[in-house]
Enzyme design. Sequence first.
Site, PDB file in Angstrom:
ATOM      1  N   HIS A  80       0.831  -1.204   0.000  1.00 57.65           N
ATOM      2  CA  HIS A  80       0.000   0.000   0.000  1.00 57.65           C
ATOM      3  C   HIS A  80       0.869   1.260   0.000  1.00 57.65           C
ATOM      4  O   HIS A  80       1.838   1.352   0.753  1.00 57.65           O
ATOM      5  CB  HIS A  80      -0.915   0.012   1.227  1.00 57.65           C
ATOM      6  CG  HIS A  80      -2.113   0.891   1.064  1.00 57.65           C
ATOM      7  ND1 HIS A  80      -2.023   2.271   1.069  1.00 57.65           N
ATOM      8  CD2 HIS A  80      -3.422   0.602   0.893  1.00 57.65           C
ATOM      9  CE1 HIS A  80      -3.231   2.774   0.902  1.00 57.65           C
ATOM     10  NE2 HIS A  80      -4.093   1.787   0.791  1.00 57.65           N
ATOM     11  N   GLY A 161       4.297  22.574  10.099  1.00 58.58           N
ATOM     12  CA  GLY A 161       5.547  21.853  10.289  1.00 58.58           C
ATOM     13  C   GLY A 161       6.618  22.187   9.270  1.00 58.58           C
ATOM     14  O   GLY A 161       6.423  23.022   8.372  1.00 58.58           O
ATOM     15  N   HIS A 166      10.267  14.130   8.447  1.00 61.12           N
ATOM     16  CA  HIS A 166      10.842  13.556   9.657  1.00 61.12           C
ATOM     17  C   HIS A 166      11.630  12.321   9.217  1.00 61.12           C
ATOM     18  O   HIS A 166      11.136  11.513   8.422  1.00 61.12           O
ATOM     19  CB  HIS A 166       9.736  13.165  10.632  1.00 61.12           C
ATOM     20  CG  HIS A 166      10.244  12.705  11.954  1.00 61.12           C
ATOM     21  ND1 HIS A 166      10.774  11.441  12.147  1.00 61.12           N
ATOM     22  CD2 HIS A 166      10.325  13.330  13.154  1.00 61.12           C
ATOM     23  CE1 HIS A 166      11.135  11.316  13.405  1.00 61.12           C
ATOM     24  NE2 HIS A 166      10.874  12.443  14.041  1.00 61.12           N
ATOM     25  N   PRO A 167      12.859  12.138   9.679  1.00 62.06           N
ATOM     26  CA  PRO A 167      13.728  11.089   9.120  1.00 62.06           C
ATOM     27  C   PRO A 167      13.177   9.675   9.236  1.00 62.06           C
ATOM     28  O   PRO A 167      13.457   8.825   8.376  1.00 62.06           O
ATOM     29  CB  PRO A 167      15.036  11.246   9.911  1.00 62.06           C
ATOM     30  CG  PRO A 167      14.696  12.085  11.098  1.00 62.06           C
ATOM     31  CD  PRO A 167      13.565  12.943  10.689  1.00 62.06           C
ATOM     32  N   GLY A 170       8.368  10.432   8.400  1.00 62.84           N
ATOM     33  CA  GLY A 170       7.883  10.976   7.127  1.00 62.84           C
ATOM     34  C   GLY A 170       6.985  12.171   7.359  1.00 62.84           C
ATOM     35  O   GLY A 170       7.396  13.172   7.935  1.00 62.84           O
TER      36      GLY A 170
END
Length: 297
Positions: A80, A161, A166-167, A170
């Site tokens: 998905h 944001g 974000h490592p 995501g």
Amino acid sequence: MLIECVPNFSEGARAEVIDAIVAKVKAAGPARVLDLQSDASHNRSVLTLAGDADSLAAAVLALVDACLGAIALRAHKGEHPRLGAVDVVPFIPLEGATIADCVALAKRVGESIAAKYGIPVFLYEEASSAPHRKGLEDIRRGQFEGLAAKLQDPAWKPDFGPSAPHPSFGAVVVGARMPLIAFNVNLATDDVEIAKKIAKGIRHSTGGFRFVKAMGLIVDINGKKVAQVSMNMTDFTKTPLFRVVETIRNEAARHGVMIAGSEIVGLVPAQALVDAAEHYLQLTGFSSLQILENRLR
């Protein structure tokens, strides 16, 4: 005010991780967990919650917090598409709530996620900030792997944001919408190209039914590879389940393939199933009050 929330998070295989995540959501407050469905092939879980605005806000923040420590998208694999460890968070009005209430809640929760965790947040559907950002499939296009490049495009600046993923997490998509049905039809073949061709023919974006979003993929069912037409039915009152099933049946037959079965992911409005029963049983003059449980209620 009663609102439904159906967050999808990117873990469907590790039962112990899923259980720990759901336990943290339950501990966050009075929001009720109505349903949980996990799929190892999709590597994804669908959680159905219900409550008022405050309880759902607390539950979603607890979900983000739990997934942040448990899911690393850099190592994630599944059929998905996904953009984040918590991939999508829709709010749906039920009783005493309006779509405007859900839009306000989506913005409130999205801003809180970004502020608390430094995660990029996109708003979608009725909460979207621009027409090109309304569709989930448009926001998600490129998935986690293409997110860093996408966020450099001013047209895809997050609503909240940083303009960098974000490592490990995501990004997350939060929004407001009316009820939809997640509905999958499995084909008696492992040829994914047949499923992709059928999906292209029935989804609205490529000329199919107005209220259908669809894709073809391969899934593992009891150790067997199966081609699947995976769909979101966004308005079953205007595009009913039975009409889509029969179209898939006819298209599959052109390729010498039969339908092997279907599945509903998460919860479904009763009327959608009543409509299917009326069609296949060729009922005339049927009323939902003829259903015993409805009459008793």
